[in-house]
Write a protein that holds these residues in place. Structure first.
Motif, PDB file in Angstrom:
ATOM      1  N   ILE A 135      17.180  29.803  54.146  1.00 18.93           N
ATOM      2  CA  ILE A 135      18.272  30.764  54.276  1.00 18.93           C
ATOM      3  C   ILE A 135      17.715  32.148  53.971  1.00 18.93           C
ATOM      4  O   ILE A 135      17.171  32.381  52.890  1.00 18.93           O
ATOM      5  CB  ILE A 135      19.440  30.423  53.339  1.00 18.93           C
ATOM      6  N   LEU A 136      17.812  33.035  54.946  1.00 14.79           N
ATOM      7  CA  LEU A 136      17.385  34.421  54.778  1.00 14.79           C
ATOM      8  C   LEU A 136      18.548  35.190  54.172  1.00 14.79           C
ATOM      9  O   LEU A 136      19.610  35.308  54.789  1.00 14.79           O
ATOM     10  CB  LEU A 136      16.989  35.012  56.135  1.00 14.79           C
ATOM     11  N   VAL A 137      18.362  35.692  52.953  1.00 12.27           N
ATOM     12  CA  VAL A 137      19.443  36.335  52.209  1.00 12.27           C
ATOM     13  C   VAL A 137      19.250  37.843  52.161  1.00 12.27           C
ATOM     14  O   VAL A 137      18.224  38.333  51.677  1.00 12.27           O
ATOM     15  CB  VAL A 137      19.504  35.787  50.763  1.00 12.27           C
ATOM     16  N   PHE A 138      20.261  38.567  52.660  1.00  6.58           N
ATOM     17  CA  PHE A 138      20.278  40.028  52.545  1.00  6.58           C
ATOM     18  C   PHE A 138      21.106  40.414  51.326  1.00  6.58           C
ATOM     19  O   PHE A 138      22.222  39.915  51.163  1.00  6.58           O
ATOM     20  CB  PHE A 138      20.890  40.658  53.794  1.00  6.58           C
ATOM     21  N   PRO A 139      20.580  41.302  50.481  1.00  9.66           N
ATOM     22  CA  PRO A 139      21.327  41.678  49.287  1.00  9.66           C
ATOM     23  C   PRO A 139      22.497  42.607  49.596  1.00  9.66           C
ATOM     24  O   PRO A 139      22.675  43.054  50.728  1.00  9.66           O
ATOM     25  CB  PRO A 139      20.282  42.394  48.425  1.00  9.66           C
ATOM     26  N   THR A 140      23.288  42.898  48.576  1.00 12.33           N
ATOM     27  CA  THR A 140      24.383  43.848  48.731  1.00 12.33           C
ATOM     28  C   THR A 140      23.809  45.263  48.844  1.00 12.33           C
ATOM     29  O   THR A 140      22.612  45.481  48.650  1.00 12.33           O
ATOM     30  CB  THR A 140      25.353  43.752  47.549  1.00 12.33           C
ATOM     31  N   GLN A 141      24.668  46.213  49.123  1.00 10.89           N
ATOM     32  CA  GLN A 141      24.250  47.579  49.474  1.00 10.89           C
ATOM     33  C   GLN A 141      23.265  48.181  48.472  1.00 10.89           C
ATOM     34  O   GLN A 141      23.504  48.176  47.265  1.00 10.89           O
ATOM     35  CB  GLN A 141      25.486  48.482  49.581  1.00 10.89           C
ATOM     36  N   ASP A 142      22.165  48.707  49.013  1.00 14.27           N
ATOM     37  CA  ASP A 142      21.107  49.408  48.267  1.00 14.27           C
ATOM     38  C   ASP A 142      20.282  48.500  47.352  1.00 14.27           C
ATOM     39  O   ASP A 142      19.390  48.982  46.651  1.00 14.27           O
ATOM     40  CB  ASP A 142      21.672  50.555  47.397  1.00 14.27           C
ATOM     41  N   ALA A 143      20.575  47.214  47.336  1.00 15.09           N
ATOM     42  CA  ALA A 143      19.909  46.323  46.384  1.00 15.09           C
ATOM     43  C   ALA A 143      18.610  45.769  46.954  1.00 15.09           C
ATOM     44  O   ALA A 143      18.273  45.975  48.111  1.00 15.09           O
ATOM     45  CB  ALA A 143      20.837  45.192  45.973  1.00 15.09           C
ATOM     46  N   ILE A 186      18.209  23.437  50.012  1.00 15.02           N
ATOM     47  CA  ILE A 186      18.013  24.743  50.639  1.00 15.02           C
ATOM     48  C   ILE A 186      16.832  25.469  50.002  1.00 15.02           C
ATOM     49  O   ILE A 186      16.436  25.157  48.875  1.00 15.02           O
ATOM     50  CB  ILE A 186      19.269  25.644  50.505  1.00 15.02           C
ATOM     51  N   GLN A 187      16.286  26.425  50.737  1.00 18.68           N
ATOM     52  CA  GLN A 187      15.313  27.364  50.185  1.00 18.68           C
ATOM     53  C   GLN A 187      15.790  28.764  50.549  1.00 18.68           C
ATOM     54  O   GLN A 187      16.062  29.048  51.723  1.00 18.68           O
ATOM     55  CB  GLN A 187      13.905  27.121  50.746  1.00 18.68           C
ATOM     56  N   LEU A 188      15.939  29.628  49.562  1.00 19.22           N
ATOM     57  CA  LEU A 188      16.429  30.985  49.791  1.00 19.22           C
ATOM     58  C   LEU A 188      15.271  31.974  49.876  1.00 19.22           C
ATOM     59  O   LEU A 188      14.371  31.942  49.032  1.00 19.22           O
ATOM     60  CB  LEU A 188      17.369  31.424  48.660  1.00 19.22           C
ATOM     61  N   PHE A 189      15.309  32.816  50.864  1.00 18.94           N
ATOM     62  CA  PHE A 189      14.345  33.915  51.009  1.00 18.94           C
ATOM     63  C   PHE A 189      15.116  35.222  50.883  1.00 18.94           C
ATOM     64  O   PHE A 189      15.819  35.623  51.816  1.00 18.94           O
ATOM     65  CB  PHE A 189      13.630  33.830  52.364  1.00 18.94           C
ATOM     66  N   CYS A 190      15.021  35.851  49.715  1.00 24.71           N
ATOM     67  CA  CYS A 190      15.787  37.062  49.430  1.00 24.71           C
ATOM     68  C   CYS A 190      14.920  38.290  49.683  1.00 24.71           C
ATOM     69  O   CYS A 190      13.838  38.421  49.100  1.00 24.71           O
ATOM     70  CB  CYS A 190      16.261  37.048  47.979  1.00 24.71           C
ATOM     71  N   VAL A 191      15.400  39.185  50.541  1.00 24.41           N
ATOM     72  CA  VAL A 191      14.596  40.330  50.965  1.00 24.41           C
ATOM     73  C   VAL A 191      15.068  41.633  50.305  1.00 24.41           C
ATOM     74  O   VAL A 191      16.149  41.700  49.731  1.00 24.41           O
ATOM     75  CB  VAL A 191      14.640  40.499  52.512  1.00 24.41           C
ATOM     76  N   ASP A 192      14.220  42.655  50.402  1.00 25.49           N
ATOM     77  CA  ASP A 192      14.588  44.019  50.005  1.00 25.49           C
ATOM     78  C   ASP A 192      15.384  44.684  51.133  1.00 25.49           C
ATOM     79  O   ASP A 192      15.355  44.227  52.275  1.00 25.49           O
ATOM     80  CB  ASP A 192      13.328  44.877  49.782  1.00 25.49           C
ATOM     81  N   THR A 193      16.036  45.794  50.815  1.00 24.82           N
ATOM     82  CA  THR A 193      16.670  46.619  51.852  1.00 24.82           C
ATOM     83  C   THR A 193      16.050  48.015  51.858  1.00 24.82           C
ATOM     84  O   THR A 193      15.320  48.381  50.938  1.00 24.82           O
ATOM     85  CB  THR A 193      18.183  46.821  51.600  1.00 24.82           C
ATOM     86  N   VAL A 194      16.381  48.773  52.891  1.00 28.18           N
ATOM     87  CA  VAL A 194      16.119  50.220  52.887  1.00 28.18           C
ATOM     88  C   VAL A 194      17.457  50.944  53.077  1.00 28.18           C
ATOM     89  O   VAL A 194      17.517  52.047  53.623  1.00 28.18           O
ATOM     90  CB  VAL A 194      15.092  50.655  53.965  1.00 28.18           C
ATOM     91  N   ASP A 195      18.546  50.307  52.612  1.00 27.87           N
ATOM     92  CA  ASP A 195      19.897  50.862  52.797  1.00 27.87           C
ATOM     93  C   ASP A 195      20.014  52.302  52.316  1.00 27.87           C
ATOM     94  O   ASP A 195      20.760  53.100  52.877  1.00 27.87           O
ATOM     95  CB  ASP A 195      20.932  50.027  52.027  1.00 27.87           C
ATOM     96  N   SER A 215      10.510  22.762  56.644  1.00 26.12           N
ATOM     97  CA  SER A 215      11.626  21.936  57.140  1.00 26.12           C
ATOM     98  C   SER A 215      11.722  21.886  58.659  1.00 26.12           C
ATOM     99  O   SER A 215      12.427  21.047  59.199  1.00 26.12           O
ATOM    100  CB  SER A 215      12.953  22.473  56.602  1.00 26.12           C
ATOM    101  N   LYS A 216      11.039  22.805  59.347  1.00 27.99           N
ATOM    102  CA  LYS A 216      11.120  22.916  60.809  1.00 27.99           C
ATOM    103  C   LYS A 216      12.516  23.335  61.286  1.00 27.99           C
ATOM    104  O   LYS A 216      12.843  23.208  62.462  1.00 27.99           O
ATOM    105  CB  LYS A 216      10.727  21.595  61.516  1.00 27.99           C
ATOM    106  N   ARG A 217      13.337  23.832  60.360  1.00 27.73           N
ATOM    107  CA  ARG A 217      14.674  24.299  60.732  1.00 27.73           C
ATOM    108  C   ARG A 217      14.655  25.812  60.950  1.00 27.73           C
ATOM    109  O   ARG A 217      13.885  26.528  60.306  1.00 27.73           O
ATOM    110  CB  ARG A 217      15.678  23.981  59.610  1.00 27.73           C
ATOM    111  N   LEU A 218      15.487  26.289  61.835  1.00 30.97           N
ATOM    112  CA  LEU A 218      15.647  27.739  61.995  1.00 30.97           C
ATOM    113  C   LEU A 218      16.345  28.281  60.755  1.00 30.97           C
ATOM    114  O   LEU A 218      17.269  27.661  60.238  1.00 30.97           O
ATOM    115  CB  LEU A 218      16.501  28.060  63.227  1.00 30.97           C
ATOM    116  N   PRO A 219      15.930  29.452  60.276  1.00 30.04           N
ATOM    117  CA  PRO A 219      16.604  30.004  59.102  1.00 30.04           C
ATOM    118  C   PRO A 219      18.045  30.401  59.415  1.00 30.04           C
ATOM    119  O   PRO A 219      18.374  30.780  60.539  1.00 30.04           O
ATOM    120  CB  PRO A 219      15.762  31.238  58.739  1.00 30.04           C
TER     121      PRO A 219
END
Length: 250
Positions: free
Chosen positions: A30-38, A61-70, A109-113
């Motif tokens: 699971i590709l996780v986008f943080p809340t605003q500016d986080a 599940i496996q979470l992939f939490c990314v940075d933003t440039v918000d 897992s060979k699954r699409l995120p």
């Protein structure tokens, strides 16, 4: 829950970008986008990782939490609008061309995120999913605002249009090949009707109308008037929709 820190110098953004990976490599990514500016520690800081700890430990599940440039894009209200739109497009390119391949490298897992996020993270998740349903298994967007013009006082150019799901989906031809692809995926847009949810509620309703008109199957869910734009509710919603997103229930 174990956290693996992954970072590199992004060629598209010309800066160091971080990802935090939680859970076992065999879990559905699971590709996780943080809340605003986080940044990538957002889910951990607000207790979401703890709330999902059983799902992470069990290898569900496996979470992939990314940075933003918000701070340079959506939040940069005094900035040049064309520059902001271009910067968001570069961020989109970073996710598609750099992050997604890295997820496949890390995950077995060979699954699409699945693209997921709360608040402004919900917009990011919707952008990447609806633009590239070939790369994602679904989208779980909670309390998102899907009209990019909301952040630019109504201004729009071609590049911002590409990052405004409400706009580009409204104009999608009825015979576009992506429509069939969307219908092979799992789409959830959820919003509460309590405090600070007005714009999310407005644009989620409009998204629901567009998806319905185009024959795109989506679960568009409005929760109660006591359901605020807040982490306590997002934790509940994430857990509630997860079995559907993973295909464990029809």
């Amino acid at each position: 829950t174990d956290c693996k820190e992954i970072n590199w110098h992004s060629t598209r953004l010309d800066r160091m970008m971080n990802i935090r990976a939680y859970g076992k490599a065999s879990g559905v990514p699971i590709l996780v986008f943080p809340t605003q500016d986080a940044m990538s520690d957002n889910f951990e800081n607000f207790g979401m990782i703890e709330a999902m700890s059983e799902d992470l430990r069990s290898g569900r599940i496996q979470l992939f939490c990314v940075d933003t440039v918000d701070i340079e894009t959506w939040s940069n209200i005094w900035g040049d609008k064309e520059w902001r739109a271009r910067r968001q497009e570069q961020y989109y390119g970073y996710i598609i061309d750099e992050v997604v391949p890295r997820i496949h490298k890390e995950n077995t897992s060979k699954r699409l995120p699945i693209a997921a996020g709360c608040s402004l993270g919900g917009l990011h998740a919707a952008i990447v999913f609806f633009r590239r349903p070939d790369l994602f298994g679904g989208v779980l967007a909670l309390s998102g605002v899907y009209d990019a013009k909301f952040f630019t006082d109504g201004w729009m150019d071609g590049m911002l249009y590409e990052n405004s799901p409400l706009d580009f989906l409204s104009n999608m031809p009825a015979d576009h090949p992506y429509i069939e692809l969307y219908n092979q995926r799992r789409i959830v847009l959820c919003v509460g009707q309590g405090a600070w949810e007005d714009e999310g509620r407005r644009t989620t309703a409009l998204m629901g109308d567009v998806l319905y008109r185009k024959g795109i199957h989506a679960w568009v869910d409005f929760w109660g008037y006591d359901v605020d734009h807040d982490w306590a509710w997002w934790k509940n919603q994430f857990s509630y929709f997860l079995p559907f997103m993973l295909g464990e229930q029809v």
